[in-house]
Design a protein around this motif. Structure first.
Motif, PDB file in Angstrom:
ATOM      1  N   GLY A 220       0.828  -1.184   0.000  1.00 28.94           N
ATOM      2  CA  GLY A 220       0.000   0.000   0.000  1.00 28.94           C
ATOM      3  C   GLY A 220       0.869   1.244   0.000  1.00 28.94           C
ATOM      4  O   GLY A 220       2.101   1.171   0.101  1.00 28.94           O
ATOM      5  N   PHE A 221       0.231   2.394  -0.089  1.00 33.12           N
ATOM      6  CA  PHE A 221       1.001   3.641  -0.088  1.00 33.12           C
ATOM      7  C   PHE A 221       1.665   3.903   1.260  1.00 33.12           C
ATOM      8  O   PHE A 221       2.603   4.696   1.339  1.00 33.12           O
ATOM      9  N   ASP A 222       1.185   3.238   2.304  1.00 34.12           N
ATOM     10  CA  ASP A 222       1.853   3.366   3.602  1.00 34.12           C
ATOM     11  C   ASP A 222       3.185   2.635   3.628  1.00 34.12           C
ATOM     12  O   ASP A 222       3.964   2.788   4.573  1.00 34.12           O
ATOM     13  N   GLY A 223       3.472   1.852   2.589  1.00 31.24           N
ATOM     14  CA  GLY A 223       4.746   1.143   2.508  1.00 31.24           C
ATOM     15  C   GLY A 223       5.818   1.912   1.765  1.00 31.24           C
ATOM     16  O   GLY A 223       6.936   1.419   1.602  1.00 31.24           O
ATOM     17  N   ILE A 224       5.488   3.130   1.294  1.00 30.92           N
ATOM     18  CA  ILE A 224       6.466   3.947   0.588  1.00 30.92           C
ATOM     19  C   ILE A 224       6.526   5.336   1.224  1.00 30.92           C
ATOM     20  O   ILE A 224       5.614   5.746   1.929  1.00 30.92           O
ATOM     21  N   THR A 225       7.607   6.044   0.958  1.00 25.91           N
ATOM     22  CA  THR A 225       7.697   7.437   1.396  1.00 25.91           C
ATOM     23  C   THR A 225       7.448   8.404   0.256  1.00 25.91           C
ATOM     24  O   THR A 225       6.984   9.513   0.478  1.00 25.91           O
ATOM     25  N   THR A 226       7.725   7.973  -0.997  1.00 28.99           N
ATOM     26  CA  THR A 226       7.635   8.879  -2.139  1.00 28.99           C
ATOM     27  C   THR A 226       7.180   8.133  -3.384  1.00 28.99           C
ATOM     28  O   THR A 226       7.691   7.050  -3.684  1.00 28.99           O
ATOM     29  N   LEU A 227       6.231   8.739  -4.115  1.00 35.00           N
ATOM     30  CA  LEU A 227       5.884   8.284  -5.457  1.00 35.00           C
ATOM     31  C   LEU A 227       6.324   9.369  -6.422  1.00 35.00           C
ATOM     32  O   LEU A 227       5.836  10.500  -6.366  1.00 35.00           O
ATOM     33  N   ALA A 228       7.260   9.036  -7.299  1.00 30.33           N
ATOM     34  CA  ALA A 228       7.777   9.985  -8.285  1.00 30.33           C
ATOM     35  C   ALA A 228       7.195   9.650  -9.645  1.00 30.33           C
ATOM     36  O   ALA A 228       7.336   8.517 -10.134  1.00 30.33           O
ATOM     37  N   THR A 229       6.542  10.629 -10.264  1.00 30.33           N
ATOM     38  CA  THR A 229       5.907  10.413 -11.549  1.00 30.33           C
ATOM     39  C   THR A 229       5.948  11.713 -12.345  1.00 30.33           C
ATOM     40  O   THR A 229       6.551  12.695 -11.897  1.00 30.33           O
ATOM     41  N   ASN A 230       5.322  11.709 -13.526  1.00 29.46           N
ATOM     42  CA  ASN A 230       5.425  12.878 -14.393  1.00 29.46           C
ATOM     43  C   ASN A 230       4.116  13.651 -14.536  1.00 29.46           C
ATOM     44  O   ASN A 230       4.112  14.734 -15.109  1.00 29.46           O
ATOM     45  N   GLN A 231       3.013  13.098 -14.047  1.00 26.26           N
ATOM     46  CA  GLN A 231       1.735  13.791 -14.090  1.00 26.26           C
ATOM     47  C   GLN A 231       0.968  13.525 -12.804  1.00 26.26           C
ATOM     48  O   GLN A 231       1.150  12.466 -12.184  1.00 26.26           O
ATOM     49  N   PRO A 232       0.110  14.443 -12.393  1.00 26.59           N
ATOM     50  CA  PRO A 232      -0.717  14.183 -11.207  1.00 26.59           C
ATOM     51  C   PRO A 232      -1.577  12.941 -11.425  1.00 26.59           C
ATOM     52  O   PRO A 232      -2.136  12.740 -12.505  1.00 26.59           O
ATOM     53  N   PRO A 233      -1.700  12.096 -10.427  1.00 24.45           N
ATOM     54  CA  PRO A 233      -2.521  10.886 -10.569  1.00 24.45           C
ATOM     55  C   PRO A 233      -4.005  11.222 -10.513  1.00 24.45           C
ATOM     56  O   PRO A 233      -4.383  12.331 -10.116  1.00 24.45           O
ATOM     57  N   PRO A 234      -4.858  10.276 -10.885  1.00 30.02           N
ATOM     58  CA  PRO A 234      -6.302  10.482 -10.750  1.00 30.02           C
ATOM     59  C   PRO A 234      -6.677  10.781  -9.299  1.00 30.02           C
ATOM     60  O   PRO A 234      -5.941  10.413  -8.370  1.00 30.02           O
ATOM     61  N   PRO A 235      -7.811  11.439  -9.069  1.00 35.02           N
ATOM     62  CA  PRO A 235      -8.190  11.862  -7.711  1.00 35.02           C
ATOM     63  C   PRO A 235      -8.216  10.742  -6.679  1.00 35.02           C
ATOM     64  O   PRO A 235      -7.783  10.949  -5.544  1.00 35.02           O
ATOM     65  N   ASP A 236      -8.728   9.558  -7.052  1.00 38.08           N
ATOM     66  CA  ASP A 236      -8.811   8.486  -6.054  1.00 38.08           C
ATOM     67  C   ASP A 236      -7.431   8.018  -5.605  1.00 38.08           C
ATOM     68  O   ASP A 236      -7.207   7.718  -4.426  1.00 38.08           O
ATOM     69  N   ILE A 237      -6.482   8.014  -6.546  1.00 37.22           N
ATOM     70  CA  ILE A 237      -5.112   7.623  -6.186  1.00 37.22           C
ATOM     71  C   ILE A 237      -4.439   8.736  -5.392  1.00 37.22           C
ATOM     72  O   ILE A 237      -3.754   8.474  -4.385  1.00 37.22           O
ATOM     73  N   ALA A 238      -4.628   9.974  -5.803  1.00 38.83           N
ATOM     74  CA  ALA A 238      -4.045  11.110  -5.072  1.00 38.83           C
ATOM     75  C   ALA A 238      -4.548  11.150  -3.635  1.00 38.83           C
ATOM     76  O   ALA A 238      -3.776  11.411  -2.703  1.00 38.83           O
ATOM     77  N   GLU A 239      -5.827  10.876  -3.432  1.00 36.49           N
ATOM     78  CA  GLU A 239      -6.390  10.872  -2.082  1.00 36.49           C
ATOM     79  C   GLU A 239      -5.793   9.756  -1.236  1.00 36.49           C
ATOM     80  O   GLU A 239      -5.515   9.946  -0.040  1.00 36.49           O
ATOM     81  N   ALA A 240      -5.574   8.584  -1.844  1.00 38.84           N
ATOM     82  CA  ALA A 240      -4.986   7.463  -1.110  1.00 38.84           C
ATOM     83  C   ALA A 240      -3.540   7.768  -0.725  1.00 38.84           C
ATOM     84  O   ALA A 240      -3.091   7.418   0.374  1.00 38.84           O
ATOM     85  N   ILE A 241      -2.800   8.426  -1.612  1.00 34.95           N
ATOM     86  CA  ILE A 241      -1.419   8.810  -1.304  1.00 34.95           C
ATOM     87  C   ILE A 241      -1.390   9.806  -0.157  1.00 34.95           C
ATOM     88  O   ILE A 241      -0.594   9.682   0.782  1.00 34.95           O
ATOM     89  N   GLN A 242      -2.276  10.784  -0.212  1.00 32.35           N
ATOM     90  CA  GLN A 242      -2.331  11.794   0.854  1.00 32.35           C
ATOM     91  C   GLN A 242      -2.723  11.171   2.181  1.00 32.35           C
ATOM     92  O   GLN A 242      -2.162  11.507   3.227  1.00 32.35           O
ATOM     93  N   ALA A 243      -3.687  10.247   2.161  1.00 34.83           N
ATOM     94  CA  ALA A 243      -4.129   9.587   3.396  1.00 34.83           C
ATOM     95  C   ALA A 243      -3.007   8.781   4.039  1.00 34.83           C
ATOM     96  O   ALA A 243      -2.945   8.666   5.266  1.00 34.83           O
ATOM     97  N   ALA A 244      -2.117   8.232   3.205  1.00 39.04           N
ATOM     98  CA  ALA A 244      -0.986   7.449   3.718  1.00 39.04           C
ATOM     99  C   ALA A 244       0.184   8.329   4.121  1.00 39.04           C
ATOM    100  O   ALA A 244       1.204   7.821   4.599  1.00 39.04           O
ATOM    101  N   GLU A 245       0.053   9.642   3.901  1.00 36.03           N
ATOM    102  CA  GLU A 245       1.092  10.612   4.227  1.00 36.03           C
ATOM    103  C   GLU A 245       2.386  10.350   3.466  1.00 36.03           C
ATOM    104  O   GLU A 245       3.479  10.573   3.972  1.00 36.03           O
ATOM    105  N   ALA A 246       2.229   9.850   2.225  1.00 35.86           N
ATOM    106  CA  ALA A 246       3.369   9.676   1.354  1.00 35.86           C
ATOM    107  C   ALA A 246       3.560  10.931   0.511  1.00 35.86           C
ATOM    108  O   ALA A 246       2.616  11.686   0.257  1.00 35.86           O
TER     109      ALA A 246
END
Length: 251
Positions: A220-246
């Motif tokens: 899960g996103f709680d298993g990482i500290t950083t997701l590096a990509t080239n475009q903002p992810p879709p809202p549901d993924i962005a919300e999950a990343i924020q909730a995991a404090e990544a």
């Protein structure tokens, strides 16, 4: 259905589609993934089909090494991501990288860094960073895969588990609201172990992997500290990343 009959069906599907995901082959032929992998193995060994990242193809459809072909896909996005991540790594740092085109691009961006300690299962990454700038490169052993020149299996995992590094970096087959996923069980297991060895745990992937279906969950996103990509992810993924404090690093 006997394997010889499935082999004919596999060739029929490949002639129709060119390249097809292993999971799709299993679905169409109504067999388990384990069965379809057993059926594919002798065809790969004899060179009748080429195994790609979670898929198979006829050699005539490839025309070049599968890994080299993937290096050309979304290359500008991968270069931008690699440059952004490389800027966060300092001379003298330790870094562990799994195999993948995004991590290979990162290795090329790190070519100007000095005195790095690098641990990897990728022969491409090892060749890129070894014997330059005072780097120390350790490569996991085991049988090298023909499609990407990387080592997998228990020997490779045992080797990397001897190290603790500052930056642990993996690629991803897919990014979903549930986290990081891949198409291959061994690659997912290796990636999971890589993340466990890093103080900083990064996933590098371009936007094409967002919301793709994938077979094996890495973490899960709680298993990482950083997701590096080239475009903002879709809202549901962005919300999950924020909730995991990544951290979300957009190149």
């Amino acid at each position: 259905m006997q394997p010889s009959k499935r082999h004919r069906d596999i060739f029929r599907l490949l002639e129709r589609d060119g390249t097809i995901a292993i999971s799709e082959l299993a679905r169409v032929l109504d067999v388990s993934l384990e069965t379809i992998r057993r059926d594919i193995k002798p065809l790969v060994d004899e060179g009748s089909v080429m195994r790609l990242h979670g898929a198979v193809s006829l050699p005539s459809e490839i025309g070049e090494a599968p890994f080299e072909k993937r290096m050309r896909e979304n290359s500008e996005a991968k270069k931008a991501i690699a440059a952004a991540v490389a800027a966060t790594i300092r001379d003298g740092d330790s870094i562990m990288l799994d195999t993948g085109t995004s991590t290979s691009f990162l290795a090329r961006e790190l070519h100007g860094h000095r005195r790095l300690t690098v641990v990897t299962n990728s022969s491409d990454i090892a060749r890129t960073l070894a014997t330059v700038n005072g780097n120390r490169v350790y490569m996991a052993g085991g049988e090298l895969r023909s499609d990407n020149g990387a080592a997998f299996g228990s020997t490779a995992i045992e080797f990397i588990n001897r190290f603790n590094v500052t930056h642990a970096v993996i690629t991803a087959g897919a990014i979903t609201p549930d986290g990081i996923a891949d198409y291959d069980l061994e690659e997912a297991e290796f990636a999971r172990n890589v993340l466990s060895r890093g103080k900083r745990r990064l996933v590098v992937t371009d936007h094409s992997k967002f919301s793709k279906p994938a077979l094996v969950r890495v973490c899960g996103f709680d298993g990482i500290t950083t997701l590096a990509t080239n475009q903002p992810p879709p809202p549901d993924i962005a919300e999950a990343i924020q909730a995991a404090e990544a951290e979300l690093l957009i190149a």
